[in-house]
Design an enzyme around this catalytic site. Structure first.
Site: not given
Lengths: 412, 148
Positions: A203, A123, A226, A200, A366
């Protein structure tokens, strides 16, 4: 399990509405999740009963607010199995966490000739900070290749991660391709060459059990919004040895020990990073979100979402002209499904799905370098969460078929 | 069937322009060129014009985008051809007001076939797709110093 999981829908008031005369099917969870009543109530109750600034009052409300604020650190610590609550730094979200690592750790550790290794599936928020850091320090930015099914090419990783590598930064789960990356393997590679690993987790943290110690990461960042919490709250986790030496980036109130005319000493970590009044209500909401998710169980959430994908993927692949990006084997595919429908532009598809109550994302997500790498300009993305049902899956499939039919004489 | 609403957006004329865009391609010897991106969806629009005396003598566009942005670009090129920069500026303003639903009457003569985009006001997320090409023609004339 399905039936029981379906009960959770009742906790999400927003999902009980019609959009364009059809029952809303919210499939844009990779962008942000909806919020259950307990989270909304926790935030409201905080403002109804406990609102005060933290760490600076002696009055009862300030005490209460401070206690709740710090208690959430322990909840986060347990949620990701950190070794201490002091390793939990509150941020605005994943983007801020990654920027802080690049600016605080990165700019004090990198020198000309060093290398930063990321992947083609990142991303922009796990790409641009490293690109900027490379520009500033004279370091080189390198990209790990992908296999044809969208998984990371570990052979490429082995070639790129060398003794020159100072930082490896990788998404735990892709926001486009529906793949989960082998973090432990990458951690071993990075550590073998003396590099640190930044993960990261935007997600992954909402959808699976996270154990930062088992993963072998040095830094792990994620966003609250999220995973049922409000927007504007996120977490930066790092091993104590890194947080201890990293300089703070936001100077001001709250983060200082003592201030003199010409110099200032800072608080210990994590507080030295948290300058100014924090997003206290956001932290309280995150605490409630973690309680909610933990009560269900992250393993159960992961299994349930996989069952939805096992239902959906074969149905999608049956639609002529529909191309799914990422692995086609449901077992290897997370609840993020990106696709294109013939030559139809993703925006046209997304509008048609919206007309049928189905909320999806369309665009480059993104991840422009990834789009370029795959040779497409955009995709449609349907992303699931545990409150989605098999009826949602059916409504999506039906809506895609109707969309194809609507445009059949044109570009499909 | 809720998809019937889609007919308000994807009118036959729009679908036709998207499938067979007019003035699609590049110009030889064009002095005025501009590339615009729609950062949210990755659409790219390249516009070229040749100005002669005080009107648009030739025009071409290329790039990629959704049905709405491609059709809008195609119709825009048809409608602005042989118009003066001052006329085009009026059209750009009128088009913008049309698609946002601010002013939908009395502009038929000015906008011609571009009136077909009136229905887009019901689809706010798609307004940007429709206005990209019009933004481009405005900026290209501005860059060329042809607007006040």
């Amino acid at each position: 399990m399905d039936k029981k999981m379906n009960d959770y829908v009742q906790d999400f008031p927003i999902l009980r509405q019609k959009v364009n005369d059809e029952q809303l099917v919210y499939l844009d969870n990779a962008a942000t999740s909806q919020k259950p009543r307990p989270v909304i109530d926790a935030v409201a109750n905080y403002y109804y009963h406990d609102n005060a600034n933290v760490h600076r009052g002696v009055h009862t409300l300030a005490e209460r607010a401070t206690e709740s604020f710090e208690k959430v650190r322990t909840k986060v610590k347990n949620f990701i199995n950190a070794s201490s609550e002091r390793e939990i730094v509150y941020t605005k979200g994943t983007t801020e966490g990654l920027n802080w690592i690049a600016r605080s750790y990165g700019s004090t550790h990198l020198k000309q000739g060093d290398e930063i290794v990321i992947t083609y599936m990142e991303h922009h928020s796990n790409l641009v900070p490293w690109q900027q850091l490379a520009h500033e320090t004279g370091a080189q930015l390198k990209y790990i290749q992908l296999l044809s099914d969208g998984r990371l090419d570990m052979g490429s990783a082995e070639k790129l991660i060398t003794d020159k590598t100072a930082i490896v930064a990788v998404a735990h789960a892709s926001n486009v391709l529906g793949v989960v990356n082998p973090i432990t393997e990458i951690a071993n590679l990075a550590h073998k060459h003396g590099a640190v690993l930044v993960v990261d987790g935007a997600q992954s943290a909402p959808h699976m059990k996270i154990d930062v110690q088992q993963l072998g990461a040095d830094f792990f960042v994620f966003s609250g919004h999220k995973m049922l919490a409000p927007t504007g709250i996120g977490i930066l986790w790092a091993k104590s040895i890194f947080l201890a030496e990293m300089p703070p980036l936001e100077f001001g109130g709250e983060m200082i020990n003592s201030v003199e005319l010409q110099q200032t000493t800072f608080k210990e970590f994590p507080w030295k990073f948290e300058g100014g009044t924090q997003n206290i209500a956001g932290v309280i909401g995150l605490g409630a979100a973690i309680d909610y998710l933990s009560a269900i169980g992250m393993e159960k959430i992961e299994l349930y979402e996989r069952s939805l994908v096992e239902n959906l993927l074969p149905e999608l692949l049956k639609i002529e002209g529909l191309k799914v990006y990422g692995p086609l084997d449901p077992v290897q595919h997370s609840g993020i499904i990106s696709f294109n429908l013939g030559q139809l532009h993703p925006h046209d598809v997304a509008t048609a799905l919206d007309m049928q109550g189905v909320a999806v994302r369309a665009g480059h997500h993104c991840a422009q370098p990834l789009m370029e790498y795959l040779g497409v300009s955009a995709m449609v993305r349907a992303s699931f969460y545990f409150y989605n049902t098999s009826e949602d899956v059916q409504q999506l499939v039906k809506a895609i078929k109707a969309t194809k039919e609507f445009f059949k004489n044109d570009t499909v | 069937m809720t998809l019937s609403k889609l007919n308000n957006l994807y009118r036959q004329v729009i679908l036709d322009h998207a499938a067979h865009p007019r003035h699609y391609g590049t110009l030889k010897d064009s002095k005025e060129q501009l590339e615009l991106h729609n950062p949210t969806c990755g659409d790219i629009l390249k516009l070229e014009v040749i100005l002669k005396d005080n009107w648009i003598d030739e025009i071409a566009f290329s790039g990629s985008g959704c049905t709405i942005s491609q059709a809008s670009a195609s119709i825009m090129t048809v409608e602005v051809l042989h118009k003066t920069p001052v006329q085009v500026e009026k059209m750009v303003t009128a088009f913008s007001e049309l698609v946002t639903g601010e002013k939908t009457t009395g502009v038929q003569e000015l906008l011609g076939d571009a009136m077909i985009f009136e229905g887009i006001a019901q689809f706010p997320a798609r307004i940007k797709c429709a206005t990209l090409a019009w933004k481009a023609i405005y900026q290209i004339l501005q860059k060329a110093g042809r607007l006040e």
